[in-house]
Design an enzyme around this catalytic site. Structure first.
Site, PDB file in Angstrom:
ATOM      1  N   LYS A 129      -7.426 -25.181  -6.531  1.00 15.13           N
ATOM      2  CA  LYS A 129      -6.655 -26.220  -5.841  1.00 15.13           C
ATOM      3  C   LYS A 129      -6.852 -26.066  -4.330  1.00 15.13           C
ATOM      4  O   LYS A 129      -6.888 -24.936  -3.818  1.00 15.13           O
ATOM      5  CB  LYS A 129      -5.184 -26.042  -6.211  1.00 15.13           C
ATOM      6  CG  LYS A 129      -4.240 -27.118  -5.737  1.00 15.13           C
ATOM      7  CD  LYS A 129      -2.826 -26.834  -6.272  1.00 15.13           C
ATOM      8  CE  LYS A 129      -1.846 -27.938  -5.919  1.00 15.13           C
ATOM      9  NZ  LYS A 129      -0.486 -27.652  -6.433  1.00 15.13           N
ATOM     10  N   SER A 156       1.395 -31.294  -9.207  1.00 12.10           N
ATOM     11  CA  SER A 156       0.578 -31.642  -8.059  1.00 12.10           C
ATOM     12  C   SER A 156      -0.839 -31.085  -8.129  1.00 12.10           C
ATOM     13  O   SER A 156      -1.685 -31.461  -7.330  1.00 12.10           O
ATOM     14  CB  SER A 156       1.254 -31.144  -6.784  1.00 12.10           C
ATOM     15  OG  SER A 156       1.283 -29.714  -6.763  1.00 12.10           O
ATOM     16  N   SER A 199       4.006 -27.859 -11.230  1.00 16.28           N
ATOM     17  CA  SER A 199       2.698 -28.375 -10.796  1.00 16.28           C
ATOM     18  C   SER A 199       1.490 -27.740 -11.448  1.00 16.28           C
ATOM     19  O   SER A 199       0.376 -28.237 -11.294  1.00 16.28           O
ATOM     20  CB  SER A 199       2.560 -28.228  -9.275  1.00 16.28           C
ATOM     21  OG  SER A 199       3.434 -29.103  -8.622  1.00 16.28           O
TER      22      SER A 199
END
Lengths: 64, 475
Positions: free
Chosen positions: B82, B156, B180
């Protein structure tokens, strides 16, 4: 508890050094009032007695 | 092996073939690069592809392995992370235009750890801006769900879910503040583990909420999750909250038994009125599978669970806002509309509201631990509904809408963040939505602090007994 008005939320922003403008002022007002509403309704048994303990839970083995 | 087939191997299988020198790390990286360039234009899962870095690291890994220097089961295996983790010399944006030119000079600890394990960094993955859950505008392209590109891959860690499900990396890292990691695992048909808070260093990670944030694996199998967690977990002098306890062998823990394991179905999760019946049925069947494998199943209660979303939201917004104060004042136009509203809200939350949320957090934590005194593992749905359609409409249009965003489905994951315990989502079947006959959904498991290995073991046994993880999205 009465909802905060946009003027009141604008004042909170000013106190925090922020000049809240539309459309964000309206949306922040929705958010704050929704949060107040949700938490006002939430008074589970034990709330008055409990202390906001540190984030680290008792099981955590810091430093061992 | 045909190089086009390499990306479809699990990380564990690829690692074994690399160690045996049946596949070279360079061959593996080239196979993934080819697939990324062919497929990712449909998904926008990557913000940055580190082609040159990856090839150079792969050549080094190839030499080390040829010399018999095996660093770990992930040596030579292509991974992606990420874009919330700092990477030295590589763009790190947090999914935001605000950091569109940010190139850190140091690696986050999890990145150093992955490199030390010999993993090959393929690139940085797309995400909701600054790891919030409400962003609509994605400066680097809207990430899309490989199972249905009109739908959200989960926030997310959206790119981590999309890239892993579409075989654009062997395994990935996400970050979980309120769900997330687990939500992309749910929406994309994967396994995602939010580790025990303190097990994985937060150093060098762009923070959302310091007391809830933690990085963790998103993978196609529980075994791959275990290998990825093994690589990143452990003490770090740069994060004083990391545990000093020796890291267990998570791969070895997969092989333990689950006979006699006590599973507690969280009734406020499984039977909540906001959980769609098809999700409830699918998760109930998954719990039945665990029972058929020898686990015992009882009901437990976490009475505050349905209210977690609001409590979690106050923590996140208040803790995130100070990091954005200066940028909100100097470049507000560079934020997504909804993210700007959320951070502004965090700046003006009255103190007594935050204090009440802190006290409620303590009560939730006590309720989670009380439930875990009776059973070994908690089980409940990860989300209430299938992956939603991608939202293209920014703004909040009423107080009722604001209230809805802080209630219901978002309460299913947040309790375990607030309690700082590990929680895992494992793909457990398919549900349907209008225009989408086949969307993954997940069983969520949570356990006591540092029972991460046990959660992985349960997920591993579940995957051994079911076919869901071998299904491929139509991409």
């Amino acid at each position: 508890m009465a909802d905060l008005t946009k003027d009141e939320v604008r004042s909170l922003g000013k106190a925090a050094g922020l000049d809240l403008q539309e459309p964000h002022l309206t949306e922040v007002t929705y958010n704050i009032n929704a949060l107040r509403e949700l938490l006002d309704d939430l008074n589970p048994p034990g709330l008055d007695e409990v202390e906001p303990l540190p984030i680290i839970h008792p099981y955590h083995q810091i430093g061992q | 092996m045909n190089s086009a087939a390499i990306p479809f191997l699990t990380a564990a299988a690829l690692g074994r073939l690399i160690q045996r020198q049946d596949i070279s790390p360079v061959e593996a990286v080239e196979a993934y690069l080819e697939r990324i360039y062919r497929v990712d234009r449909k998904l926008n899962s990557y913000i940055t592809v580190c082609r040159d870095h990856a090839l150079a690291a792969a050549r080094q890994a190839e030499q080390e392995i040829a010399a018999g220097e095996i660093r770990s089961p992930l040596h030579g295996v292509p991974v992606a992370v990420k874009d919330q983790f700092n990477t030295a010399g590589i763009l790190t944006t947090g999914g935001s235009k605000v950091l569109a030119t940010n190139v850190p000079t140091h690696d986050a600890t999890v990145i150093s750890n992955l490199k030390n394990a010999g993993a090959i960094l393929m690139g940085k993955l797309n995400m909701s801006e600054f790891a919030t859950g409400n962003s609509v505008y994605h400066h680097w392209g809207t990430p899309r769900n490989p199972w249905d590109r009109t739908r959200n891959p989960g926030t997310s860690s959206s790119g981590s879910g999309a890239a892993t499900a579409a075989f654009l990396c062997a395994t990935s890292l996400g970050e979980d503040t309120g769900g997330s990691i687990r939500n992309p695992a749910n929406n994309c048909g994967l396994v995602g583990l939010r580790p025990t808070w303190g097990l994985v260093s937060r150093y060098g990670m762009l923070g959302a909420s310091w007391s809830n944030d933690i990085g963790g694996p998103i993978s196609r199998t529980a075994e791959d999750c275990a290998l990825t967690l093994q690589a990143i977990a452990g003490p770090d002098p740069n994060d004083l909250y990391t545990t000093q306890t020796p890291t267990p062998d998570y791969q070895a823990e997969l092989n333990g038994d689950i006979k006699g394991l006590r599973i507690g179905v969280v009734k406020e999760g499984l039977y909540a009125d906001f959980v769609q019946p098809q999700v409830r049925d699918t998760v109930s069947k998954a719990i039945g599978t665990l029972e058929s494998l020898g686990a015992s199943v009882d009901e437990v209660s976490i009475p505050l669970l349905p209210y977690t979303a609001a409590i979690n939201r106050i923590h996140i917004e208040v803790e995130a806002a100070p990091s954005h104060w200066e940028w909100l004042a100097t470049q507000p136009q560079n934020y997504d509309h909804n993210v700007r509203t959320d951070f502004l809200t965090g700046c003006v939350v009255p103190g007594q509201l935050y204090y009440k949320a802190l006290k409620l957090r303590e009560l939730i934590r006590a309720q989670v631990f009380e439930a875990l005194d009776k059973v070994d593992v908690l089980a409940l749905p990860n989300t209430s509904e299938p992956a939603p359609l991608i939202n293209n409409k920014p703004g909040i249009f009423s107080q009722e809408e604001a209230r809805a965003r802080m209630s219901g489905r978002r309460s299913l994951t947040g309790s375990f963040n607030l309690a700082s315990v590990p929680a895992l989502a494992v793909h457990c079947g398919f549900v349907s939505a209008e225009g989408s006959p086949k969307l993954p959904t997940a069983l969520q498991l949570a356990g006591r602090p540092f029972s991460d290995g046990m959660l992985l073991r349960v997920a591993h046994h579940f995957q051994e007994a079911t076919p869901w993880h071998i299904q491929r999205p139509p991409i």
